[in-house]
Design a protein around this motif. Structure first.
Motif, short mmCIF file in Angstrom:
data_model
loop_
_atom_site.label_atom_id
_atom_site.label_comp_id
_atom_site.label_asym_id
_atom_site.label_seq_id
_atom_site.Cartn_x
_atom_site.Cartn_y
_atom_site.Cartn_z
N GLU A 136 17.19 17.16 11.32
CA GLU A 136 17.75 18.26 10.53
C GLU A 136 17.78 17.89 9.05
N ASP A 137 18.20 16.64 8.76
CA ASP A 137 18.28 16.21 7.37
C ASP A 137 16.90 16.17 6.73
N ASP A 138 15.91 15.76 7.50
CA ASP A 138 14.54 15.62 6.97
C ASP A 138 13.94 16.98 6.66
N ASN A 139 14.33 18.00 7.42
CA ASN A 139 13.71 19.31 7.23
C ASN A 139 14.46 20.19 6.21
N LYS A 140 15.54 19.65 5.64
CA LYS A 140 16.29 20.42 4.65
C LYS A 140 15.49 20.51 3.36
N GLN A 145 7.85 14.69 -1.15
CA GLN A 145 8.22 15.72 -0.17
C GLN A 145 7.76 17.11 -0.59
N SER A 146 7.91 17.45 -1.88
CA SER A 146 7.59 18.80 -2.35
C SER A 146 6.09 19.09 -2.28
N GLN A 147 5.27 18.07 -2.14
CA GLN A 147 3.82 18.26 -2.10
C GLN A 147 3.29 18.42 -0.68
N LEU A 148 4.14 18.20 0.31
CA LEU A 148 3.70 18.26 1.70
C LEU A 148 3.63 19.69 2.21
N THR A 149 2.69 19.95 3.10
CA THR A 149 2.60 21.26 3.73
C THR A 149 3.64 21.34 4.84
N ASP A 150 3.93 22.56 5.29
CA ASP A 150 4.87 22.72 6.40
C ASP A 150 4.39 21.99 7.64
N LYS A 151 3.10 22.04 7.88
CA LYS A 151 2.54 21.38 9.06
C LYS A 151 2.72 19.86 8.97
N ASP A 152 2.48 19.31 7.77
CA ASP A 152 2.66 17.87 7.60
C ASP A 152 4.13 17.49 7.77
N LYS A 153 5.03 18.32 7.24
CA LYS A 153 6.46 18.04 7.39
C LYS A 153 6.85 18.04 8.87
N LEU A 182 8.41 3.37 3.86
CA LEU A 182 7.53 4.51 4.11
C LEU A 182 8.30 5.81 3.94
N ASP A 183 9.54 5.81 4.42
CA ASP A 183 10.38 6.99 4.30
C ASP A 183 10.71 7.30 2.83
N ASP A 184 10.96 6.25 2.05
CA ASP A 184 11.23 6.44 0.63
C ASP A 184 10.04 7.07 -0.08
N ARG A 185 8.84 6.64 0.30
CA ARG A 185 7.64 7.20 -0.32
C ARG A 185 7.47 8.67 0.07
N LYS A 186 7.74 8.97 1.32
CA LYS A 186 7.64 10.36 1.77
C LYS A 186 8.60 11.25 1.01
N ASN A 187 9.82 10.78 0.83
CA ASN A 187 10.82 11.56 0.10
C ASN A 187 10.39 11.82 -1.34
N LYS A 232 0.81 -1.21 0.00
CA LYS A 232 0.00 0.00 0.00
C LYS A 232 0.85 1.27 0.00
N ILE A 233 2.10 1.14 0.39
CA ILE A 233 2.95 2.33 0.57
C ILE A 233 3.05 3.19 -0.69
N PRO A 234 3.24 2.60 -1.88
CA PRO A 234 3.35 3.44 -3.08
C PRO A 234 2.10 4.25 -3.39
N SER A 235 0.97 3.86 -2.79
CA SER A 235 -0.28 4.57 -3.07
C SER A 235 -0.51 5.75 -2.14
N TYR A 236 0.33 5.90 -1.12
CA TYR A 236 0.15 7.01 -0.20
C TYR A 236 0.41 8.34 -0.90
N THR A 237 -0.43 9.31 -0.59
CA THR A 237 -0.31 10.64 -1.20
C THR A 237 0.06 11.66 -0.12
N ALA A 238 0.20 12.89 -0.54
CA ALA A 238 0.55 13.96 0.40
C ALA A 238 -0.54 14.18 1.43
#
Length: 259
Positions: free
Chosen positions: A255-259, A167-175, A159-164, A117-123
C-alpha cells in the motif's frame, strides 16, 4: 475447441510461444536432472526469466481470451507451476550434493549484484533489476544464514532507494510489477524471520494478492492479482498468528509503495 479471439498474428504467436514453452519445459523436467552440467544456478535464473517473458506477452491480452482459451491457459499455468516445483526439487538436491562435496561455496553468491551499479538504474531497467534479484533470492533462500539475509537486505534497501528516486518516471505497469516483486520478497523475508518453511510463504502471498487485486493500476493488474491469489492458494496452508502478522506487514508495504 471454439475459435480463439486472439485473431491478431502477434497475439496468437505470443500465446503459441507460451504454450510451446510450457510443453517443452515439462518434457525437459521429465527427462530428469543433467548432473553433468555445473551451471544450474544460472540455468534456473534463465528459465524463470524466459517463462516470465512469455507469460507477460500473453498477459497483455489475457482478459480478451474466449472461455475455451481461458480454460486452456489456466491449465498451462498449473502445468508450469507443477513442472517448476519438480525442477526446484531437482535443483535443491543437486545444490545440497554439490555443497557437501565442496563444489559449491557456502553462503550467498552476490557476484552478479554489484551495489555500485544501482545508482545507474533507470526507469527502463529497474523493474528487471527487482525481478531478477527476487528470482535469485527465491532460488537460494533455503540455504541462507542470518548473515546472508543481512547481505541481501542491504542490497535490497539500496535498490528500493533508487526506485523511490525515479518513482515519478515509472509506468503504472512497471509500478505494479515492482510491487509484486516486493510482496514476494517481503513474504520470503518475513517467513524466514518467523521460522516458517518456504512452503508456507504461499499463505502470505495469497493475502497480498487479494489486496493488490483491488489496486488502481488497471484491469490487467486485477487479473494478475487473481492469478497471484490462485497460485498462492495452491502453494501452502494457512499459518499461525506470527505468519499472519508477517502478511499484514507485506500488505502495508504494498500500500505504501503504491501511494
Amino acid at each position: 475447441m471454439a475459435a480463439s479471439d486472439t485473431s491478431s498474428p502477434s497475439r496468437e504467436q505470443a500465446y503459441n510461444d507460451y504454450k510451446k514453452y510450457v510443453t517443452d519445459y515439462e518434457a525437459n523436467v521429465a527427462r530428469g536432472w543433467d548432473s553433468t552440467q555445473t551451471d544450474w544456478d544460472q540455468r534456473m535464473t534463465t528459465d524463470s526469466a524466459e517463462y516470465n517473458k512469455r507469460r507477460m506477452s500473453v498477459m497483455e491480452f489475457e482478459s480478451t481470451l474466449d472461455e475455451d482459451r481461458k480454460a486452456e491457459y489456466a491449465e498451462l499455468q498449473s502445468r508450469y507451476s507443477t513442472a517448476w516445483s519438480t525442477r526446484e526439487g531437482q535443483y535443491n538436491t543437486w545444490k545440497q550434493n554439490n555443497q557437501s562435496s565442496g563444489m559449491m561455496a557456502s553462503g550467498i553468491d552476490m557476484s552478479t549484484y554489484d551495489e555500485k551499479k544501482i545508482p545507474s538504474y533507470t526507469a527502463t531497467d529497474i523493474r528487471k533489476a527487482y525481478e531478477d534479484f527476487v528470482a535469485h533470492v527465491e532460488m537460494h533462500k533455503s540455504g541462507f544464514s542470518n548473515k546472508d539475509w543481512n547481505t541481501v537486505e542491504k542490497y535490497w534497501n539500496q535498490l528500493d532507494d533508487r526506485k523511490n528516486a525515479i518513482q515519478s518516471q515509472l509506468t503504472d505497469k512497471d509500478k505494479w510489477e515492482i510491487a509484486k516483486a516486493k510482496t514476494k520478497y517481503i513474504a520470503m523475508k518475513n517467513a524466514n524471520k518467523a521460522g516458517n518453511t518456504a512452503s508456507k510463504v504461499g499463505s502470505d502471498v495469497k493475502e497480498v494478492g487479494k489486496d493488490v487485486s483491488n489496486s488502481k493500476v488497471g484491469e490487467t493488474t486485477k487479473e494478475v492479482g487473481k492469478d497471484v491469489a490462485s497460485g498462492a492458494k495452491k502453494a501452502g496452508k494457512a499459518v499461525g498468528n506470527t505468519a499472519k502478522k508477517a502478511a499484514n506487514k507485506v500488505e502495508k508495504a504494498v500500500e505504501d509503495d503504491n501511494k
